[in-house]
Design a protein around this motif. Structure first.
Motif, PDB file in Angstrom:
ATOM      1  N   TYR A  45      17.845 -58.765 -20.742  1.00 53.85           N
ATOM      2  CA  TYR A  45      18.423 -58.600 -19.407  1.00 53.85           C
ATOM      3  C   TYR A  45      19.024 -57.199 -19.233  1.00 53.85           C
ATOM      4  N   PRO A 222      11.751 -65.554 -23.079  1.00 48.50           N
ATOM      5  CA  PRO A 222      12.100 -66.394 -21.921  1.00 48.50           C
ATOM      6  C   PRO A 222      11.189 -66.094 -20.740  1.00 48.50           C
ATOM      7  N   ASN A 223      11.177 -66.993 -19.768  1.00 49.72           N
ATOM      8  CA  ASN A 223      10.301 -66.815 -18.605  1.00 49.72           C
ATOM      9  C   ASN A 223      11.084 -66.808 -17.304  1.00 49.72           C
ATOM     10  N   SER A 224      12.280 -66.201 -17.334  1.00 51.91           N
ATOM     11  CA  SER A 224      13.104 -66.133 -16.122  1.00 51.91           C
ATOM     12  C   SER A 224      13.847 -64.801 -16.071  1.00 51.91           C
ATOM     13  N   LEU A 225      14.125 -64.329 -14.861  1.00 55.75           N
ATOM     14  CA  LEU A 225      14.868 -63.092 -14.658  1.00 55.75           C
ATOM     15  C   LEU A 225      16.365 -63.384 -14.607  1.00 55.75           C
ATOM     16  N   PRO A 226      17.202 -62.385 -14.882  1.00 53.13           N
ATOM     17  CA  PRO A 226      18.649 -62.626 -14.892  1.00 53.13           C
ATOM     18  C   PRO A 226      19.209 -62.891 -13.504  1.00 53.13           C
ATOM     19  N   THR A 227      20.201 -63.739 -13.440  1.00 55.68           N
ATOM     20  CA  THR A 227      20.924 -64.019 -12.195  1.00 55.68           C
ATOM     21  C   THR A 227      22.341 -63.476 -12.315  1.00 55.68           C
ATOM     22  N   ALA A 322      10.375 -56.968 -17.365  1.00 53.50           N
ATOM     23  CA  ALA A 322      10.562 -58.092 -16.444  1.00 53.50           C
ATOM     24  C   ALA A 322       9.248 -58.838 -16.222  1.00 53.50           C
ATOM     25  N   LEU A 326       8.246 -62.678 -17.446  1.00 48.09           N
ATOM     26  CA  LEU A 326       7.797 -63.694 -16.490  1.00 48.09           C
ATOM     27  C   LEU A 326       6.375 -64.201 -16.757  1.00 48.09           C
TER      28      LEU A 326
END
Length: 550
Positions: A45, A222-227, A322, A326
């Motif tokens: 991230y 992982p397969n998600s972007l940071p929030t 990124a 994903l």
């Protein structure tokens, strides 16, 4: 500000370097997070958010602001007392505080302080870091995992246990390294690292080399972007000092990168604006669950080796990480760790600047010693300790050189001609005027050297000394004490001390410390725009005093 502009034409040239850096950075980012004792995804991230932002805001075109081993180790130390399951809010607050500290340093133009870190010390530090980059890859490159924590000891342990090396792993690593060097001699030079990595991954699969460690064996992508996440401000007081210490490490490392890689126009980056850019990157990374970041020698070297030409490389690195997180996590997981180690080993060797080392070696013995001490400290001490030691060595070297270069000369007027400069006399002559001019710094250490060179005044009667202070716009209490003692010594034998070329600030210092009561305000001659005028005025007054004094 022109070097902040992005040229769309550079985008195509930086695609391959961006992809290569992204692929190599994914395991590095996760490893840095593990080193800090936090979730590996926080390293990714940081790259996704912080690296592109830093590329857009730093003065340095090529500096990669990424996770670094020094900052990761320091972060782990700062959070040592926090349970691993509760560290997320601490990391968020710590990273934001580090960024805030660096932004303040940038806004107050504190980048100028990096000039006190000598070239010799910086060369030693950067060379040590380059060696650590190389040695740090030997575990992945050979498949032998040493139990020692120090990289030098790990390397020696690997050599001693050569019979435990995993030969397929070493073979794939050597194959990757050799293929990169071979492709660099062809038209595919810009694609050499990417093609070599792909070939190594295919070779591992075709030959079914199960002993070769893959990226997926070390961590899951992982397969998600940071929030975004809001920081817990209640944690700020207890993390503030640690944030400042880690922030300094990042700034010093970044300054080292800036001094190693000039911008495309040939000029070196503005360190203060690099501070600002790193701070912005850390604040943003913190708000998006990332870990602390700093200017990275290894990542910058890797990007340059891959053919980076502009800021687009570091922007694209974050973008491709990124995308990789994903879409291509499963493919990235199939890359051999030994192939990535080969790339980093090559980058480490290319970071070693032999010309810079030879220049320091040939400059002086003290410069060589400073470089050697810092180099050895980087190898055997924690990197943050080596950085601080380097600052101390630079400071000591600066003070020594400043005091050692103090030189006192006599200015002798020549009738109808220019004055002559001669070595200062060992003793003053009675009933004569002696004009003295000091060279070098006259702060505390220099003031002591200056006092030791003053002509002996205990045997001279009615001797007048005119001391020129024109180049010195600020003096310390040590020098004022020296002048007071010398004035009284002259007065004991009926002599007089006059001070010429006194600037406005020095005049105020003398007035505040009541030096006029000892020397006499009439014996202090302010500096004028015309060179030599105040000394000439003092000389006229000195001769008049000698003529009038019985």
């Amino acid at each position: 500000m022109n070097n902040l502009k992005l040229n769309p034409k550079d985008l195509r040239n930086d695609l391959v370097p961006g992809i290569t850096a992204a692929i190599a950075s994914i395991p590095d980012a996760m490893a840095s997070a593990v080193m800090a004792g936090i979730n590996p995804v926080q390293g990714l991230y940081a790259y996704i958010v912080g690296t592109p932002l830093a590329a857009l805001t730093t003065s340095s075109v090529f500096m990669a602001v990424t996770t670094t081993s020094a900052m990761a180790l320091a972060t782990g130390s700062a959070l040592a007392e926090v349970p691993s399951t509760e560290r997320l809010p601490y990391v968020v607050m710590l990273t934001i505080l580090i960024g805030a500290f660096q932004i303040i340093a940038g806004l107050f133009k504190l980048g100028s302080l990096t000039r006190f870190v000598s070239n010799a010390v910086m060369t030693g530090f950067l060379t040590g870091v380059a060696v650590l980059i190389i040695l740090g890859q030997l575990s992945d490159f050979t498949g032998y995992s040493s139990t020692y924590s120090n990289k030098v000891l790990q390397s020696l342990d690997t050599v001693l246990h050569y019979n435990q090396v995993d030969w397929p792993t070493l073979g794939i690593g050597v194959f990757t390294l050799a293929l990169i060097l071979l492709l660099r001699r062809t038209r595919l030079a810009n694609f050499s690292m990417l093609l070599a990595l792909a070939a190594a991954a295919i070779l591992v699969q075709v030959l079914s080399l199960s002993s070769v460690t893959l990226v997926g064996d070390t961590a899951e992508i992982p397969n998600s972007l940071p929030t975004p996440i809001m920081p817990d401000l209640r944690l700020a007081p207890q993390l503030l000092l640690s944030a400042m210490a880690i922030g300094i490490i990042g700034l010093v490392q970044g300054a080292g990168v800036g001094q190693t890689y000039p911008n495309p126009d040939g000029k070196y980056p503005d360190a203060s604006r690099d501070f600002l850019g790193q701070g912005i990157a850390n604040v943003a990374a913190g708000f998006f669950r990332g870990m602390p970041m700093g200017g990275s020698v290894g990542s910058t070297s890797l990007a340059m080796s891959a053919g980076a030409t502009s800021r687009w490389t570091n922007i694209l690195t974050g973008v491709f990480i990124a995308i990789g997180v994903l879409l291509f996590g499963s493919l990235i997981e199939k890359l051999p760790m030994t192939g990535l180690a080969a790339i980093l080993i090559l980058a480490g060797f290319e970071t070693i600047n032999t010309e810079r080392i030879e220049m320091v070696r040939d400059t002086s013995l003290s410069a060589l010693a400073a470089m050697g001490i810092t180099f050895l400290a980087t190898l055997v001490l924690p990197i943050q300790a080596a950085v601080f030691l380097g600052v101390v060595v630079s400071s000591v070297l600066y003070l020594y050189q400043a005091s050692a270069t103090v030189r006192l000369v006599e200015i002798v007027p020549v009738p109808d001609g220019l004055p002559e400069e001669r070595p200062a006399p060992a003793e003053l002559a009675s009933n004569q005027v002696t004009i003295l001019d000091p060279y070098g710094s006259l702060f505390f250490a220099g003031a002591r050297m200056f006092e030791a060179q003053l002509p002996a005044a205990d045997q001279a009667t009615r001797a007048v000394v005119i001391l020129s202070l024109r180049p010195h716009h600020d003096v310390g209490s040590t020098l004022l004490g020296v002048l007071t003692r010398y004035a009284r010594l002259l007065q004991q034998n009926g002599g007089l001390l006059m001070i010429a070329g006194v600037g406005e600030h020095v005049m105020e210092q003398m007035e505040r410390t009541e030096m006029f009561d000892v020397i006499g305000a009439q014996n202090v001659f302010p500096a004028t725009p015309r060179l030599g005028e105040s000394v000439n005025n003092a000389l006229i007054a000195a001769r008049a005093w000698l003529d009038a004094t019985p």
